[in-house]
Design a protein around this motif. Structure first.
Motif, short mmCIF file in Angstrom:
data_model
loop_
_atom_site.label_atom_id
_atom_site.label_comp_id
_atom_site.label_asym_id
_atom_site.label_seq_id
_atom_site.Cartn_x
_atom_site.Cartn_y
_atom_site.Cartn_z
N ASN A 29 0.83 -1.22 0.00
CA ASN A 29 0.00 0.00 0.00
C ASN A 29 0.86 1.27 0.00
O ASN A 29 0.76 2.12 0.91
CB ASN A 29 -0.94 0.00 1.21
N PRO A 30 1.72 1.42 -1.03
CA PRO A 30 2.68 2.53 -1.01
C PRO A 30 2.04 3.92 -1.01
O PRO A 30 2.61 4.85 -0.45
CB PRO A 30 3.52 2.31 -2.28
N GLU A 31 0.85 4.06 -1.62
CA GLU A 31 0.23 5.40 -1.59
C GLU A 31 -0.22 5.77 -0.18
O GLU A 31 -0.11 6.91 0.25
CB GLU A 31 -0.98 5.47 -2.54
N LEU A 32 -0.74 4.76 0.55
CA LEU A 32 -1.12 5.01 1.94
C LEU A 32 0.13 5.35 2.75
O LEU A 32 0.13 6.27 3.59
CB LEU A 32 -1.82 3.76 2.52
N PHE A 33 1.21 4.64 2.47
CA PHE A 33 2.48 4.90 3.18
C PHE A 33 2.95 6.32 2.90
O PHE A 33 3.38 7.04 3.81
CB PHE A 33 3.53 3.87 2.72
N TRP A 34 2.83 6.75 1.65
CA TRP A 34 3.19 8.15 1.31
C TRP A 34 2.30 9.11 2.11
O TRP A 34 2.80 10.07 2.72
CB TRP A 34 3.00 8.36 -0.21
N ALA A 35 0.99 8.81 2.14
CA ALA A 35 0.03 9.77 2.71
C ALA A 35 0.17 9.91 4.23
O ALA A 35 0.04 11.02 4.77
CB ALA A 35 -1.40 9.34 2.37
N ILE A 36 0.44 8.80 4.93
CA ILE A 36 0.50 8.92 6.40
C ILE A 36 1.78 9.62 6.86
O ILE A 36 1.91 9.98 8.01
CB ILE A 36 0.36 7.56 7.13
N ARG A 37 2.71 9.81 5.94
CA ARG A 37 3.93 10.55 6.32
C ARG A 37 3.76 12.02 5.90
O ARG A 37 4.36 12.48 4.95
CB ARG A 37 5.16 9.90 5.69
N GLY A 38 2.88 12.71 6.61
CA GLY A 38 2.63 14.12 6.34
C GLY A 38 1.14 14.45 6.38
O GLY A 38 0.76 15.56 6.72
N GLY A 39 0.31 13.48 6.00
CA GLY A 39 -1.13 13.74 5.88
C GLY A 39 -1.91 13.58 7.18
O GLY A 39 -3.15 13.60 7.18
N GLY A 40 -1.22 13.40 8.31
CA GLY A 40 -1.89 13.36 9.60
C GLY A 40 -2.77 12.14 9.77
O GLY A 40 -2.60 11.11 9.10
N GLY A 41 -3.76 12.28 10.67
CA GLY A 41 -4.63 11.15 11.01
C GLY A 41 -5.80 10.98 10.05
O GLY A 41 -6.82 10.40 10.42
N ASN A 42 -5.67 11.46 8.83
CA ASN A 42 -6.78 11.44 7.88
C ASN A 42 -7.15 10.07 7.33
O ASN A 42 -8.23 9.88 6.80
CB ASN A 42 -6.43 12.33 6.67
N PHE A 43 -6.25 9.10 7.45
CA PHE A 43 -6.42 7.87 6.66
C PHE A 43 -6.70 6.64 7.50
O PHE A 43 -6.94 5.56 6.98
CB PHE A 43 -5.18 7.65 5.78
N GLY A 44 -6.66 6.80 8.81
CA GLY A 44 -6.90 5.67 9.69
C GLY A 44 -6.13 5.84 10.98
O GLY A 44 -5.48 6.87 11.19
N ILE A 45 -6.24 4.83 11.84
CA ILE A 45 -5.53 4.89 13.12
C ILE A 45 -4.27 4.04 13.01
O ILE A 45 -4.34 2.84 12.71
CB ILE A 45 -6.43 4.35 14.25
#
Ligand SMILES: Cc1cc2nc3c(=O)[nH]c(=O)nc-3n(C[C@H](O)[C@H](O)[C@H](O)COP(=O)(O)OP(=O)(O)OC[C@H]3O[C@@H](n4cnc5c(N)ncnc54)[C@H](O)[C@@H]3O)c2cc1C
Length: 445
Positions: A177-193
């Motif tokens: 899930n590389p896009e999720l990995f990209w997103a959680i490094r900067g995108g805060g708690g927007n994508f899950g816990i």
């Protein structure tokens, strides 16, 4: 709601704290915000987090996720909704000795991490305070005493375990899930816990740490010289300048805090002495210090004290103008607290599109803080606005972790358009109903 509550009591193995309960008063508030949530859930396992998310999705729409509870915008509590408090998920485990890989629970604090890693001679680039949570700090950045040597906290994340809005557990890494990995490094708690982070830790020794003070009258030359020097200083040197302190007034000294990442006194002196030569030193307490002891305790403020924090980044060409303005402002009776943090080093060498943190080219970050009872903070706002109006042509962006507000302008400052659009695509995939909305919010639509 009542059938949802029955399901909750059946499926959830952690603590359920409700109004009237013994722990409710402390569990309902964070360090800086109070609230009246209907339930505070303290999961004891990943399965509990999954159950909590599923219940929150059914009872919705108000869900707060809390790690260390130090967020300035107060997202970690709410009125009438559910809080998932991750503080019981705080294990710190060395999972690969050779690669220095460490697994850390999503609710740990940086004090727990520093204490857990010290016996292994390891540390992670984090922040400057023990009680700050790994979750909140890492998901949007992480600027601490090793930032120029090892980058942001999020640059050291190798993988994460995430419970998404449908209650499923997914892994996020460069391979999965590389896009999720990209997103959680900067995108805060927007994508899950994030229930666990795998970090690449670094061998650490004691470090040279402390502050050098200069008279207020030398503020302008000291701060300009400091910024010029840091451009060529070794990455081992990270530094922050406390430029103004309203509690001490215009005569407050300029304090340059330094952390030299190493225990060789000669190398440390070579790195730090150019700062000592910037003016008349009136105080110097730099000493070899265990890394864990460089982190402040994070004492809770007195009840009723409010904080208004604002931040922005400064690129190289704007450094002289910005520092000139700040040197003028600090001399006024209406100055806020002003801190300037050095960046560059390892932060600037990570390619822009590797993570969702969008401010890699900045040399400095400016942070202003006003603190006091609510009326005093309100009264100080016009002067603060005037300062930021002067700074506006010369600064850019904002650091999510140093913002007490969450307006559309704030979100646009944190995430430039291209970053935001890519984050919105990830949001549509992992949280199309925007369950995780108590944050600097990325909207799925
Ligand atoms: C005294 C103090 C010192 C600070 N020093 C620094 C510093 O040196 N460097 C720096 O970079 N920042 C610093 N900060 C800012 C800090 O990084 C932010 O306030 C951060 O949000 C705190 O994280 P937390 O987990 O403690 O907060 P919380 O309030 O628990 O979390 C903030 C938000 O992050 C999200 N979140 C937290 N954990 C998770 C998780 N596991 N999964 C999904 N979402 C989650 C949620 O949206 C949550 O509402 C400091 C703050 C304080 C109060």
């Amino acid at each position: 709601m009542s059938s949802a509550l029955e399901t909750l009591r059946r499926d959830f193995g952690g603590d359920i704290i409700e109004p009237g309960g013994a722990e409710y008063d402390s569990a309902s508030r964070t360090l800086l915000a109070s609230g009246n949530p209907a339930h505070v859930l303290r999961p004891g396992s990943v399965a509990d987090v999954q159950a909590g998310v599923r219940i929150a999705a059914r009872t919705g729409p108000l869900l707060s996720v809390r790690s260390g509870g130090h967020g300035f915008a107060g997202f970690g509590t709410n009125d009438g909704g559910v809080v998932i408090d991750l503080s019981q998920l705080a294990d710190v485990e060395l999972i690969d000795k050779e690669r220095h890989l460490v697994r850390i629970g999503g609710g740990a604090t940086w004090g727990q991490v520093a204490a857990g890693l010290a016996p292994h001679g390891l540390a992670i680039s984090s922040g400057d305070t023990k009680s700050v949570g790994v979750g909140g700090l890492t998901l949007t950045g992480g600027i601490g005493w090793k930032v120029r040597k090892y980058g942001l906290a999020l640059d050291n994340v190798a993988a994460a375990e995430v419970v998404t809005a449908d209650g499923e557990v997914v892994q996020a890494s460069a391979e999965e899930n590389p896009e999720l990995f990209w997103a959680i490094r900067g995108g805060g708690g927007n994508f899950g816990i994030v229930t666990a982070f795998d970090f690449a830790a670094h061998p650490t020794t004691d470090v040279f740490y402390g502050k050098i003070a200069f008279p207020a009258s030398q503020a302008a030359t000291v701060i300009q010289g400091w910024a010029d020097y840091l451009r060529t200083a070794p990455d081992e040197l990270t530094s922050t300048a406390d430029l103004a302190n309203p509690f001490r007034g215009p005569e407050a000294p300029v304090e340059i805090h330094v952390a030299f990442d190493g225990d060789d006194p000669e190398l440390a002196a070579q790195a730090i002495d150019p700062i000592r030569r910037l003016g008349t030193v009136t105080g110097d307490d730099i000493a070899l210090t265990p890394y864990a002891d460089t982190l402040a305790e994070g004492t809770p403020p007195p009840p009723g004290l409010q904080f208004a924090l604002r931040s922005a980044f400064v690129d190289q060409e704007s450094v002289p103008e910005v520092l000139q303005i700040l040197a003028e402002v600090r001399a006024s009776e209406r100055s806020p607290f002003i801190a300037v943090r050095s960046l560059g080093g390892a932060v600037s060498r990570v390619p822009d599109d590797t993570t969702a943190y969008a401010h890699r080219q900045a040399e400095l970050m400016v942070v202003t803080t006003i603190a006091g009872p609510k009326p005093a903070v309100q009264a100080a706002r016009p002067a603060l606005e005037a300062i930021w109006a002067r700074l506006a042509p010369h600064v850019n962006g904002a650091y999510a972790n140093f913002l007490s507000s969450a307006t559309a302008e704030d979100v646009a400052a944190i995430y430039p358009t291209e970053t935001y659009q890519r984050l919105a695509a990830v949001k549509r995939q992992y949280d199309p109903g925007n369950l995780f909305a108590r944050n600097h919010n990325i909207r799925p639509q």
